[in-house]
Design an enzyme around this catalytic site. Structure first.
Site, PDB file in Angstrom:
ATOM      1  N   ASP A  77       3.659  32.216  45.304  1.00  0.00           N
ATOM      2  CA  ASP A  77       3.581  33.636  45.590  1.00  0.00           C
ATOM      3  C   ASP A  77       3.069  34.296  44.316  1.00  0.00           C
ATOM      4  O   ASP A  77       3.104  33.700  43.246  1.00  0.00           O
ATOM      5  CB  ASP A  77       5.006  34.102  45.928  1.00  0.00           C
ATOM      6  N   THR A  84       3.501  38.095  43.405  1.00  0.00           N
ATOM      7  CA  THR A  84       4.392  39.122  42.874  1.00  0.00           C
ATOM      8  C   THR A  84       5.779  38.549  42.649  1.00  0.00           C
ATOM      9  O   THR A  84       6.366  37.976  43.549  1.00  0.00           O
ATOM     10  CB  THR A  84       4.483  40.278  43.868  1.00  0.00           C
ATOM     11  N   PHE A 103       8.837  52.658  56.052  1.00  0.00           N
ATOM     12  CA  PHE A 103       7.668  51.793  55.870  1.00  0.00           C
ATOM     13  C   PHE A 103       7.688  50.711  56.940  1.00  0.00           C
ATOM     14  O   PHE A 103       8.728  50.174  57.275  1.00  0.00           O
ATOM     15  CB  PHE A 103       7.759  51.133  54.490  1.00  0.00           C
ATOM     16  N   THR A 116      -0.807  35.517  48.336  1.00  0.00           N
ATOM     17  CA  THR A 116      -0.221  36.797  47.985  1.00  0.00           C
ATOM     18  C   THR A 116      -0.491  37.830  49.066  1.00  0.00           C
ATOM     19  O   THR A 116      -1.438  37.716  49.837  1.00  0.00           O
ATOM     20  CB  THR A 116      -0.787  37.301  46.641  1.00  0.00           C
ATOM     21  N   GLY A 117       0.336  38.804  49.101  1.00  0.00           N
ATOM     22  CA  GLY A 117       0.117  39.903  50.022  1.00  0.00           C
ATOM     23  C   GLY A 117      -0.739  40.984  49.402  1.00  0.00           C
ATOM     24  O   GLY A 117      -1.121  41.946  50.072  1.00  0.00           O
ATOM     25  N   LYS A 132       1.686  32.356  55.345  1.00  0.00           N
ATOM     26  CA  LYS A 132       1.959  31.517  54.175  1.00  0.00           C
ATOM     27  C   LYS A 132       2.467  30.151  54.634  1.00  0.00           C
ATOM     28  O   LYS A 132       2.015  29.115  54.152  1.00  0.00           O
ATOM     29  CB  LYS A 132       3.015  32.173  53.285  1.00  0.00           C
ATOM     30  N   ASN A 169       9.572  37.398  51.836  1.00  0.00           N
ATOM     31  CA  ASN A 169       8.359  37.009  52.548  1.00  0.00           C
ATOM     32  C   ASN A 169       7.929  35.585  52.211  1.00  0.00           C
ATOM     33  O   ASN A 169       7.010  35.064  52.802  1.00  0.00           O
ATOM     34  CB  ASN A 169       7.233  37.992  52.249  1.00  0.00           C
TER      35      ASN A 169
END
Lengths: 1180, 359
Positions: free
Chosen positions: A472, A474, A623, A761-762, A864, A887
């Site tokens: 990942d 972040t 969100f 990554t997002g 992922k 995530n």
């Protein structure tokens, strides 16, 4: 909701054809203030992981399927049959049917009476123990009694006993803890008065009062709190390990009633108990009104009330039906690759076993047939028993049965061919290895004060064979400590000179009742912007700056908490919240003079340049991953209403009214591009004033939607979309997420070790690429292939093109023998939607396997996992996934080895992981050092155990050939039993835990040494066969040297048996000693100690006059031939092994061998010289 | 730009955390609560260790050492074995003629004269003590059912007389326990030998202390007397003197040490005079033991002894072979080392240095 970490593009947002069907499903549950919607959804996914694993579907459809499964429970309307009816403050009526359990918990597994049967039942779940048991039972049949009763049962009994004692002790401790937990006092409303009651007596329906810093005794729905607005702050550290405060709300309808004074009654209809700690769906009937309840209204058992004097709630789930107890299960168990391969060899060994048994029984059959005529006179077979008056059959069961019996007897005699003790040794070794991994101070993170954690105990050795690392970005590569960097407000870029505020006096602060309040974190500010933000005038730019910072301070779910400091005149404001991005924004706003100082569910108080202003929070749209933005509707003191929206640029520009100021939009876009190209995370902020009519329409629909029982989230989203439009652009923010310490070096090491590092990554593509550069994943020499498509056809085309290009490039590379330039693949989530789960997967795999680096950006959690599965299903290579956030859970569970970073984003990744640690860079010592060691140790141990047991069996087998095939063993039965328990057990475990083939320094200096694990150098079929041939040779030597030396002599079988016993134990231990690389005092003690222990045991056995072998060892030891035999056996059996070892080491030395030599004959010159070679490599 | 400010906020705060208390929560954590693993050489896996590496020097010296040790041992073993004088005489067929069934009949009959005379020529001087063995072939004294058919408790203790459950089928006769019970005792060897030299002087056989002292002292009771032995219809072998305790029945004690292999010798007695070369020994033997029904062989063995035991060249040959092989290996290895030396630990040999992309 609030996290604007743009890491959640679900395919629905771009693949519009799918969005309508999926979106209504997958965010139905987003009604959770202060809970990360992402965590919500993926926690469900993780809980439901089996179901999504079963449907191997990771593309867009996979998401929808999985999500709808994951959410189906909460989405369904609670109908009468499924609902749990709780009558508030009426436990009698609630529990009328006795279907709800009480609040007493029992984590202990056994009671005094059930202990024995249950524990035995559980222990016999292990195949190994069943094998032991069956053999022991077989041995009890009189026809088959090979060993005496004691000798056959003792090993199993001792293992069972030790395990049972361990289990009993653990269970006793659990019982003790249960008792404390059950007898804890809590305050319960009885007859309209709060009385103390023991926790175990609480019933569903009762009203419970919890004071500050008290632990919640059961799952309660909050009715009212000490806070007039009905807010309660809870800490969920016991539940999910997150230490920040979360808010829970009492419903408007109940918060004014103080129990004990007012009468509370009502009916709560809620779902059946389930494990989802982030979901709760219920409604409550109070005074004829129906109110809906969500996860924000329930406080779960184990949470602690903080910053709230008291909270009162009604118990809805108690005891083992609480969510905390339902979640009490360990990490899923994985099986290591090495063990899988080992099982293959064990099957081979069982074939050997059966072969040996068939040989013996067939020979026995022939022998009996040949001597058929003589059987009558052979007293031990005598068919007719002449000792009685009547002649009767004696001890002969017919040829067929005799063959069958000799088969079973040979199974009993040769049973240790299957190295059952190996399973137990492996467990011990893994515990030992874990002990050293946990205590490695190179993997201790001082910053977060966390040690390395071994959560899965059975895949230690997999760490030495990893080929792919999926990381990942972040929080894994970066620190996930967000720092506000730049702002672009109304098209003006403020990224100029910074003033740093460190020290006592700096930074923005406010005076409250003579006290100084300041934000806890200090932020660098742009001096120009700071000046501008302080000037209040009616110029347009000043107003825009005002609105921008107001948006940053208001449009979030951060809760400010005032913390005392050592200085009585100074207080700190700590912004607590889920999302580090939001915290950074609020701290930034505070630094520019917009300090959020209070938040309740109804209003916020912001200190704007020393002036307190109160805004009503009229509504908030959380969100969600489809909209990728959140909005808040603020009522100004002057009763104007404005909606503030903040979100990811992709979705924000769609709802911004560009006609208002096109140039501003254009320049903001440019700024955003430049921010993200240096690796910053960007957010766009917009705003719109609402007219009264608009506001009224919105309010009606908002109320309908938020109290809806069916598809509430979908309705809310529609409401949000309706209001989040035609915004005027306020500006954009840029937040920096720093790379963690040592990440580039770590990636470099992993690359050198032949490990492919993929980053999933997002984040946006530009951000991802820039992080790729700064972490040295990408280099300027690499050719980048970027796949960025919006349809299946275009995906197909670009994949094909990319394949052609990469093939060409690789050919060129090969021709010029230049290995420096390579291909990097950058692909985004949208393209993956079309590629995964379609026929294009194969092409993607082919392309990806040609690339040195793969960067996937904008990927959803399930994608992922899909990418991990892409590699895992198509190759035999081992995969490792590392991540820190919720995530990453799916990917961590999918990979062969999952590593969690215990970072800023909660503990879900850690909970799902097999190993957890504080920093990404620890991956290097973990894999290159510990993984390498563990693999080498375990691989050697398995082969050695095969060898050790097979050697003994072969020796027994050879002897059987000389006894008329009747399974006589000259080695005493006690020695047979003790062989794998005392004679040879300890050295292999010690070597398995402690031996190191190479030092840490060498392994870190030459990461390439890791390749030996990837190439399966230490355990493979060839090595197995070589070992078996060596075993055969050694057994021949051990058996036949004494046999021929004592042929036609008057030696008795006990003496010869003792000679064989000692010989086999000596060579088995010396064989190990030859392979030990690092001799510490522990290895010395265990190996020589085992030999001495064996001698002592043999002496003790031979000192028992009741055994036939009495005093044999002493007679034997007094003869010279014995010692000469022993010496001859030792040398002759080791020679082939020694020769092979020599020639391999001298003529075909493996890398490990050379490194080991280099280590021993350390030569500083060579190390530096080598360093230069390393450095020069890329330039050749 | 990203790296312009290398210190993280946390790091920047850390030094001031004690005074200002304004750092992040992490740096506020008191140092004494640190979970940092305690450093010890053990936990860091850095215990002092010896790392032996098999250098060519070591290998060659090891092989040479084996050669130097093994060849002399091999030679002395061979010499010792050569010095042993051994006379083996198979007499089972010589003493009884005829077909198998005739032989069996002869041996089973109570009335036939079983005396048999054999004469042995001594080819080499035999120094005393000369051990007299009988050797049986194809007699599976290690057959599982045979080995198990004994009661060690009964042999030791008078009180355990009835502990005969393991002795079937020879556990009782006529309703009474047999002492010693079991097939092993039941099949006691009962041929007897007497020796005289060619000048008709009797050669005394010492049958005392032919068994292990430990067996006489501990394993066989001094108060246990044979009872009811060989009383059933089916007689397996020798009878015992019922007036002697078991620990004085040395033939039984020797017999009860069951042999390891189907071909075995058992000590019959010792002749404690030297016999010169060329002398002829006349053996008068009572051929009573039935090996005919299972085609076993019976041999009489007279043997002197060496420090290594009886005549057996195997160990000598094996040692010479291993020693020779090691010498060969030492030479081969020296040659390899001289022809193709390798600098130990030279990183240039590492695979990635040796072969960087096809060079």
């Amino acid at each position: 909701m609030t996290s604007n970490r743009p890491s959640l593009p679900t395919p629905g947002s771009t693949g519009s054809d799918l969005s309508s069907s999926t979106s209504s499903n997958n965010s139905d549950n987003n009604q959770i203030p202060n809970l990360h919607s992402l965590q919500n959804s993926s926690s469900q996914l993780s809980i439901k992981s089996n179901s999504w694993r079963a449907s191997v579907n990771f593309g867009s459809k996979g998401v929808s399927v999985a999500d709808s499964e994951g959410f189906s429970i909460s989405r369904r309307e609670i109908n009468e049959d499924d609902a749990r009816l709780v009558y508030v403050n009426d436990p009698l009526k609630t529990n009328e049917t006795f279907e709800f359990c009480g609040n007493s918990i029992r984590t202990g597994k056994y009671s005094v009476f059930t202990f024995l049967p249950r524990n035995l039942f559980e222990q016999f779940h292990r195949v190994a123990y069943m094998y032991f048991l069956i053999i022991a039972i077989l041995n009890q049949l009189p026809q088959l009694a090979v060993f005496g009763r004691g000798a056959s049962i003792l090993p199993l009994a001792s293992v069972l006993f030790v395990t049972a004692v361990k289990d009993a002790y653990e269970d006793w401790r659990r019982h003790k803890a249960d008792k404390i937990e059950n007898n804890r006092l809590s305050s319960v409303l009885v007859n309209d008065q709060f009385q103390h009651k023991r926790s175990k007596d609480i019933q569903v329906g009762e009203i419970v009062k919890v004071s500050a810093d008290e632990t919640i005794p059961c799952d309660i729905v909050v009715l009212c709190t000490s806070d007039p607005t009905g807010v309660a702050y809870v800490q969920t550290i016991n539940l999910d390990g997150e230490s920040n405060l979360k808010t829970r709300y009492a419903k408007q309808e109940t918060l004014s009633r103080v129990p004990g004074k007012d009468v509370i009654s009502g009916l709560i209809k809620c779902e059946k108990p389930n494990r989802n700690i982030y979901g709760f769906q219920a409604n409550m009937e109070v005074d004829g009104k129906r109110v809906s309840l969500g996860p924000s209204n329930i406080i779960l058992r184990g949470c602690v009330i903080k910053n709230t004097d008291w909270a009162v709630g009604v118990a809805v789930y108690a005891g083992r039906e609480t969510k905390a107890m339902l979640n009490n299960s360990g990490a899923p168990s994985k099986r290591s690759r090495l063990e899988t391969h080992m099982n293959r060899e064990i099957i081979l060994l069982s074939f050997f076993l059966v072969t040996l048994c068939i040989i013996v029984s067939a020979c026995a059959g022939f022998w009996l047939r040949r001597h058929q005529d003589e059987l009558d006179i052979m007293p031990f077979y005598r068919r007719k028993d002449y000792s009685k008056e009547q002649v009767e059959n004696y001890n002969y069961y017919g040829l067929g049965m005799e063959i069958f019996f000799s088969f079973l007897m040979s199974v009993i005699v040769f049973q240790i061919m299957i190295p059952i003790s190996l399973y137990i040794s492996m467990e011990l070794v893994r515990v030992g290895q874990a002990y050293f991994m946990i205590r490695d101070d190179k993997m201790f993170d001082a910053a977060s004060n966390t040690r390395f954690q071994c959560r899965a105990l059975n895949i230690n050795e997999d760490l030495g064979q990893i080929k792919y690392v999926f990381s990942d970005k972040t929080g894994t590569l970066t620190e996930n400590k967000m720092e506000f960097q730049f702002a672009s407000i109304s098209g003006v870029d403020y990224s100029g000179e910074k003033i740093e505020f460190y020290g006592e006096q700096g930074g923005y602060n406010i005076q409250v009742d003579g006290q100084v309040w300041r934000p806890k974190m200090k932020v660098q500010v742009d001096s120009k912007l700071l000046k501008l933000s302080k000037t209040r005038n009616d110029t347009k730019s000043s107003k825009e700056i005002y609105d921008f910072f107001l948006a940053l301070a208001a449009c979030n779910t951060i809760v400010p908490i005032v913390v005392n400091t050592s200085n009585p005149n100074e207080k700190l404001i700590d912004y607590q919240g889920e999302s580090p991005d939001e915290q950074a924004l609020v701290y930034a706003a505070a630094a520019y003079g917009f300090m959020l100082i209070e938040r309740t569910s109804g209003h916020i108080v912001i200190d704007i340049q020393g002036e307190r202003q109160r805004f009503n929070v009229l509504g908030m749209h959380e969100f969600d991953s489809d909209r990728k933005r959140m909005s808040v509707i603020l009522g100004y003191p002057d009763s104007t209403v404005k909606v503030f929206v903040k979100g990811a640029d992709t979705t924000m520009f769609k709802v911004i009214d560009e006609s208002l100021n096109l140039s501003v939009v254009k320049s903001t876009e440019n700024h955003l591009h430049s921010y993200s190209s240096i690796g910053l995370r960007t957010l766009v902020v917009g705003m719109r004033a609402l007219s009264i009519a608009e506001f009224d329409t919105w309010q009606t629909s908002y109320e309908i939607a938020s109290t809806a029982l069916m598809g509430r989230a979908g309705l809310l989203r529609k409401v949000a979309v309706n209001i989040e439009n035609n915004l005027s652009l306020l500006g954009a923010s840029a937040i920096e997420d720093r790379l963690q310490k040592g990440v580039p070096e770590a990636i470099e090491s992993l690359r050198k070790a032949g490990i492919k590092v993929w980053v999933l990554t997002g984040d946006k593509q530009e951000t991802a690429i820039s992080i790729g550069y700064s972490s040295k994943l990408l280099t300027s020499k690499m050719m980048q292939i970027i796949i960025n498509n919006n349809s299946k056809m275009s995906c197909k085309k670009s994949l094909e093109d990319a394949l052609v290009t990469s093939r060409k490039l690789i050919n060129v590379t090969r021709a010029s023998e230049d290995d420096a330039s390579s291909v990097a693949l950058i692909i985004d989530g949208t393209s993956l939607v079309y590629i995964l789960d379609s026929e294009l997967e194969e092409q993607l795999f082919e392309l990806a396997s040609k690339c040195a680096v793969v960067l996937c950006c904008r990927v959803a959690p399930l994608q992922k996992a899909g990418i991990v599965a892409l590699i895992k299903n198509r190759t035999d290579d081992m995969t490792l996934a590392i991540g820190d956030g919720a995530n990453d859970v799916s990917m961590i569970q999918m990979a062969d080895v999952g590593v969690g970073i215990s970072g800023q984003e909660g503990r879900q990744a850690v909970m799902a992981s097999d190993f957890a640690m504080g920093q990404f860079r620890f991956l290097v010592p973990l894999m290159l050092v510990h993984g390498h060691w563990n693999y080498q140790r375990m691989a050697y141990m398995i082969l050695y155990n095969f060898y050790r047991n097979a050697l003994f069996v072969f020796i027994l087998f050879w002897y059987v050939l000389y006894t008329g095939f009747t399974l006589t063993t000259s080695i005493t039965e006690w020695s047979s039993v003790l062989y794998s328990v005392i004679y040879t057990a300890i050295p292999t475990i010690v070597v398995g835990i402690l031996d190191k083939d190479l030092s840490r320094k060498s392994l870190m200096t030459y990461p390439q040494l890791y390749g030996s694990g990837q190439r399966k150098e230490s355990y493979n079929a060839k090595l197995f066969w070589v070992t078996m041939v060596d075993t055969l040779w050694q057994s021949v030597v051990v058996f036949f040297i004494p046999l021929l030396a004592f042929w036609e002599s008057d030696i008795d079988s006990s003496s010869l048996g003792d000679l064989w016993t000692l010989a086999v134990v000596f060579i088995v231990n010396i064989h190990l000693a030859m392979d030990v690389i690092r001799w510490t005092w522990i290895s010395h003690a265990s190996i020589w100690g085992s030999i001495i222990a064996t001698c002592i045991c043999v002496i003790i056995i031979d000192a028992i006059p009741a055994l036939p072998g009495y005093w044999a060892i002493f007679n034997l030891a007094s003869s010279g031939l014995f010692w000469i035999c022993l010496l001859g056996i030792l040398i002759a059996s080791m020679i082939p092994r020694f020769i092979v070892k020599m020639f391999m080491q001298h003529c075909k030395p493996c890398d490990r061998q050379i490194a080991r030599e280099a280590e021993k004959f350390q030569n500083a010159m060579e190390i530096t010289r080598n360093g230069e070679i390393e450095m020069n490599l890329p330039h050749r | 730009m990203m790296n312009s400010n290398p210190s993280t906020p946390m790091n920047a705060h850390a030094p001031s955390s004690s005074s200002g208390g304004a750092g992040s929560p992490d740096s506020n954590a008191p140092r004494r609560n640190s979970k940092r693993p305690k450093y010890s050489r053990f936990t860091q896996q850095e215990l002092p260790a010896c790392k032996p590496i098999l250098t060519p020097k070591w290998v060659i010296s090891a092989f040479m050492l084996v050669t130097i040790v093994f060849i002399p041992i091999g030679l002395t073993s061979l010499l010792a074995s050569r010095d042993v004088v051994e006379i083996i005489d198979r007499y089972d067929n010589a003493c009884v003629q005829g077909s198998k069934s005739q032989k069996v009949q002869h041996i089973q009959s109570q009335t036939t004269n079983k005396t048999c005379v054999r004469s042995l020529t001594v080819t080499k001087r035999m120094k005393q003590p000369i051990y007299v063995y009988y050797q049986l072939d194809n007699f599976y004294q290690n057959h599982r059912r045979y080995v198990k058919s004994r009661s060690d408790n009964q042999l030791r203790n008078l009180g355990d007389e009835n502990d005969t459950s393991s002795c079937k089928p020879e556990n009782d006769a006529n309703g009474m326990s047999i002492v010693p019970c079991g097939l092993v005792a039941w099949s006691l060897f009962n041929d007897t030998y007497s020796f005289s030299t060619s000048n008709n002087s009797q050669l005394a056989i010492n049958k005392r202390h032919i068994s292990w002292k430990s067996d006489r002292d501990e394993k066989f009771g001094s108060d246990v007397f044979p009872k009811n032995f060989q009383n059933s219809s089916f007689i397996g072998g020798g009878r015992l003197n019922e007036s002697l305790p078991l620990n004085e029945q040395e033939d039984l004690i020797v017999w009860m040490r069951t042999a390891a292999l189907p071909t075995f010798r058992k000590l019959y007695g010792k002749i404690e005079v030297d016999i010169e070369a060329g002398e002829t020994i006349n053996v008068v033997l009572e051929n009573r033991y039935n090996t005919y029904s299972f085609s076993g062989k019976k041999k009489l063995v007279l043997s002197t002894t060496s420090w290594l035991g009886g005549k057996n060249n195997f160990i000598g040959i094996a040692y010479l072979a291993v020693g020779g092989l090691c010498f060969l290996l030492a030479t081969t290895f020296t040659i390899i080392y001289l022809v193709k030396p390798r600098h130990l630990g030279d990183p240039n040999y590492l695979s990635w240095n040796r072969n960087p992309g096809g060079h």
